[in-house]
Design a protein around this motif. Structure first.
Motif, mmCIF file in Angstrom:
data_model
loop_
_atom_site.group_PDB
_atom_site.id
_atom_site.type_symbol
_atom_site.label_atom_id
_atom_site.label_comp_id
_atom_site.label_asym_id
_atom_site.label_seq_id
_atom_site.Cartn_x
_atom_site.Cartn_y
_atom_site.Cartn_z
ATOM 1 N N THR A 197 0.834 -1.191 0.000
ATOM 2 C CA THR A 197 0.000 0.000 0.000
ATOM 3 C C THR A 197 0.870 1.243 0.000
ATOM 4 O O THR A 197 1.782 1.360 0.787
ATOM 5 N N SER A 198 0.605 2.145 -0.925
ATOM 6 C CA SER A 198 1.418 3.352 -0.995
ATOM 7 C C SER A 198 1.159 4.225 0.223
ATOM 8 O O SER A 198 0.054 4.268 0.758
ATOM 9 N N MET A 199 2.169 4.929 0.630
ATOM 10 C CA MET A 199 2.106 5.675 1.884
ATOM 11 C C MET A 199 1.152 6.863 1.787
ATOM 12 O O MET A 199 0.434 7.182 2.724
ATOM 13 N N ASP A 200 1.122 7.519 0.617
ATOM 14 C CA ASP A 200 0.361 8.753 0.498
ATOM 15 C C ASP A 200 -1.051 8.545 -0.045
ATOM 16 O O ASP A 200 -2.019 9.054 0.484
ATOM 17 N N ARG A 201 -1.157 7.770 -1.130
ATOM 18 C CA ARG A 201 -2.443 7.690 -1.816
ATOM 19 C C ARG A 201 -3.296 6.516 -1.351
ATOM 20 O O ARG A 201 -4.463 6.427 -1.686
ATOM 21 N N LYS A 202 -2.715 5.572 -0.661
ATOM 22 C CA LYS A 202 -3.453 4.482 -0.022
ATOM 23 C C LYS A 202 -4.103 3.481 -0.971
ATOM 24 O O LYS A 202 -4.978 2.738 -0.561
ATOM 25 N N PHE A 203 -3.693 3.439 -2.247
ATOM 26 C CA PHE A 203 -4.246 2.389 -3.088
ATOM 27 C C PHE A 203 -3.245 1.259 -3.233
ATOM 28 O O PHE A 203 -2.046 1.436 -3.079
ATOM 29 N N ASN A 204 -3.761 0.079 -3.516
ATOM 30 C CA ASN A 204 -2.913 -1.105 -3.647
ATOM 31 C C ASN A 204 -2.279 -1.160 -5.031
ATOM 32 O O ASN A 204 -2.834 -0.640 -6.007
ATOM 33 N N VAL A 205 -1.141 -1.819 -5.102
ATOM 34 C CA VAL A 205 -0.399 -1.945 -6.361
ATOM 35 C C VAL A 205 -0.047 -3.406 -6.591
ATOM 36 O O VAL A 205 0.343 -4.110 -5.656
ATOM 37 N N LYS A 206 -0.209 -3.851 -7.821
ATOM 38 C CA LYS A 206 0.188 -5.213 -8.207
ATOM 39 C C LYS A 206 1.069 -5.115 -9.451
ATOM 40 O O LYS A 206 0.674 -4.536 -10.461
ATOM 41 N N LEU A 207 2.277 -5.674 -9.364
ATOM 42 C CA LEU A 207 3.204 -5.696 -10.498
ATOM 43 C C LEU A 207 3.026 -7.011 -11.252
ATOM 44 O O LEU A 207 3.209 -8.088 -10.684
#
Length: 274
Positions: free
Chosen positions: A60-70
């Motif tokens: 989870t990104s620190m600022d925007r709070k959305f999840n990321v999948k590579l």
């Protein structure tokens, strides 16, 4: 010849042949570490285990709070290659942040295509094409598509998953994979192309041999080759631009340097300006 006699042709034939090659690679590489793909005497697993990023920080990104999948699509020639950088991601990042696919392995491109079609506005592909946008522009476009579905920006960010398709290979291999994906989608558009713009040079061992020389010969019709950093470095930069702590990118760069050293490439400097 057996495959042809069995009726395999086109893409199916390519996948069948590539899968056989991959199986052979695995069988002749049993003497290597099955995790870092290096000779056991040069294994870097213990060194990289000390660098492992905490899952709650990475996912989870620190600022925007959305999840990321590579979604990493690795060229078959990179599989079990000791000098590959994408292998390092699964050694320093949590598994829930990554999915690997091998180009040419039976069924892998189909599975990747399914992932890419789940939520197109929130899916990107890292590719320096002429129509590529920046990460900021992608997020703006993605947000505008989501507006009206959720009540607030906080809800939009907390619920969406950003999928990033990453092509792992040489520039030529990546271009071939990109073009093949376009054909395999049967008319459906590829995800939005996003181009990263690094401000520092690559620490990757291959960069010392080819990237710098290629930069001097670049054409104005092609994306600047100075932007060609390794797959691992690109993923670190992408996560940072998506709001993750800089520590993640620093960890990935350190892992690349550790792998360089195991391969006998010493003295690669960090963060030299392009």
């Amino acid at each position: 010849q057996d495959l042809v006699s069995q009726g395999a042709k086109g893409w199916d034939l390519m996948e069948a042949m590539t899968t056989l090659t991959l199986n052979h690679k695995e069988s002749v590489s049993q003497h290597r570490c099955q995790n870092c793909w290096l000779d056991p005497t040069k294994c870097i697993c213990s060194r990289l285990s000390d660098l492992l990023v905490d899952s709650t920080v990475a996912a989870t990104s620190m600022d925007r709070k959305f999840n990321v999948k590579l979604l990493v699509l690795m060229h078959s020639k990179e599989y079990f290659c000791a000098g590959n950088s994408a292998k390092l991601l699964r050694m320093v990042l949590p598994n829930n942040l990554l999915e690997y696919y091998i180009f040419g392995k039976t069924g892998d491109v189909h599975r990747l295509a399914q992932q890419m079609s789940i939520n197109c506005p929130n899916t990107m592909i890292l590719w320096p094409g002429k129509d590529a946008v920046t990460v900021t522009q992608f997020l703006e476009q993605s947000t505008s598509c989501c507006e009206g579905i959720h009540q607030s920006m906080d809800e939009i960010n907390q619920r969406r998953l950003i999928r990033a398709v990453v092509l792992d290979g040489t520039y030529t291999q990546a271009r071939n994979m990109y073009n093949s994906l376009r054909k395999r989608l049967h008319g459906r558009p590829l995800p939005i192309a996003v181009q990263l713009r690094p401000t520092v040079s690559s620490v990757f061992h291959r960069a010392q041999k080819s990237y710098g020389h290629a930069h001097l010969q670049q054409s104005t019709e092609v994306a600047p080759l100075a932007h060609r950093i390794s797959t691992a470095e690109a993923c670190g930069l992408l996560l940072t631009e998506l709001g993750a702590p800089p520590k993640i990118q620093e960890t990935i760069i350190e892992a690349v340097i550790v792998n360089n050293e195991a391969l006998g490439y010493a003295g690669v400097k960090k963060n030299d300006k392009v």
